[in-house]
Scaffold this active site. Sequence first.
Site, PDB file in Angstrom:
ATOM      1  CG  ASN A 132      24.060   0.631 -24.764  1.00  0.00           C
ATOM      2  OD1 ASN A 132      23.627  -0.042 -23.845  1.00  0.00           O
ATOM      3  ND2 ASN A 132      24.851   1.667 -24.554  1.00  0.00           N
TER       4      ASN A 132
ATOM      5  CE  LYS B 281      28.312   3.323 -23.818  1.00  0.00           C
ATOM      6  NZ  LYS B 281      27.748   2.058 -24.252  1.00  0.00           N
TER       7      LYS B 281
ATOM      8  CE  LYS C 183      15.394  12.752 -18.000  1.00  0.00           C
ATOM      9  NZ  LYS C 183      16.257  12.427 -16.862  1.00  0.00           N
TER      10      LYS C 183
ATOM     11  CG  MET D 176      17.882   1.013 -14.683  1.00  0.00           C
ATOM     12  SD  MET D 176      18.016   2.406 -15.834  1.00  0.00           S
ATOM     13  CE  MET D 176      16.374   2.422 -16.553  1.00  0.00           C
TER      14      MET D 176
ATOM     15  CG  ASN E   2      16.285   9.941 -22.564  1.00  0.00           C
ATOM     16  OD1 ASN E   2      16.456  10.188 -23.751  1.00  0.00           O
ATOM     17  ND2 ASN E   2      16.874  10.628 -21.589  1.00  0.00           N
TER      18      ASN E   2
ATOM     19  CE1 TYR F 115      25.687  -7.046 -14.910  1.00  0.00           C
ATOM     20  CE2 TYR F 115      27.742  -7.991 -15.703  1.00  0.00           C
ATOM     21  CZ  TYR F 115      26.472  -7.504 -15.948  1.00  0.00           C
ATOM     22  OH  TYR F 115      25.994  -7.476 -17.237  1.00  0.00           O
TER      23      TYR F 115
ATOM     24  CG  LEU G 178      24.910  -8.715 -25.034  1.00  0.00           C
ATOM     25  CD1 LEU G 178      24.335  -9.287 -26.325  1.00  0.00           C
ATOM     26  CD2 LEU G 178      25.402  -7.287 -25.264  1.00  0.00           C
TER      27      LEU G 178
END
EC number: 1.3.1.104
Length: 378
Positions: free
Chosen positions: A151, A372, A206, A287, A180, A59, A311
């Site tokens: 978020n 989460k 899914k 991702m 999602n 990161y 952010l």
Amino acid sequence: MVKINASAITYTKGGEISKILSGTGFSIDTETLGPKQVVIQALATPINPSDLNQLAGTYASKPNFTSELDTPVPVAIGGNEGLYKVIEVGSDVTSYKNGDWVIPKMPSFGTWRTHALVTLDKPENPDPFIKVSSEDDKSIDLTQAATVSINPSTAYQLIDQFIKDWDPKGNDWIIQNGGNSQVGKFVVQIAKIRNIKTISVIRDGKPDQDQIVKELLDLGATKVITDKEAESEEYINKIVPGWVNEGKVILALNCVCGKSGSALVSHLTGNHLADYRSPHLVTYGGMSGQPLMYSSSESLFKNVTSKAYWLTANTKRNPQSKVDTVKKVLALYKSGDIKPVPFNGKEFNIKSTSDDYIKLFLKGIAESKTGKQVIVYN
């Protein structure tokens, strides 16, 4: 209250998460509390993907290392998001009182700890917290306050930062992959409030796809499609243009990249010759781990503006922007215009040992791919 026995999730270097993390016990002596110090106690500490990337050493925002836990070498404390209650204040502290609920203003606070001793009025960060509620204020609950920092704040800024002239008649559209995701679920709620239509793209195949579609529509999404549909010529050339009609897909939010990100550009509405409004592709994640590529003709003739959003960078550049965003999101909660997205809570007895603490965190990290995870303290 004199001495507090506390625990933290610590590490000394990035790497394989299960091997680098430790549960570290430490103590806070409140009898020696400085006049500008406060003691805070954890109420909830989420586990976010950015936290795991930071642990892995991949990161761009690096952790802060501290010697304040009396460890043999300086350690970093995991976590960037957390909700705390003020339980002790120094004699000169006027901005906080016992019972206030606070969240860290800046990234890399090291939220994965049961307690923290924090000095206010440091030159580099004079006011390290944002007050979000208090134990006697029932207008904001723990579920809302625990995750307000990342978020929903990301979703709010994504909608607010790049397009300044949204059509008040409701003819503008957002298309987003990662529909999602937690951010995606807040995007559709905030967009609906502003009379902006949305197309949320979710992964195909899914097992609970019908349930996901229903949830997103219930939250306010205008349309929900799969990534395979989004990439198909039929949806690019016929179905989506039919939905949009005379409107414009003016903003594409990309957190996946690869084919999914490329498809978003194909859905943007733009005419470089006739339309002064440039459609925006905003990338805030990757991702898939794949590069983002799209044709030069789409970029040129649609006049696509491509931007990156982060952010953390926004907050470091302008801390007040984080404060303002959190306050606006809290106002939306209080008015009932948005609702929190459910998370998987894992309860921790704050008097338990640091060994119990690390075991619970490792379990939460292992299960984070299913949704989460938030450690909730009692």
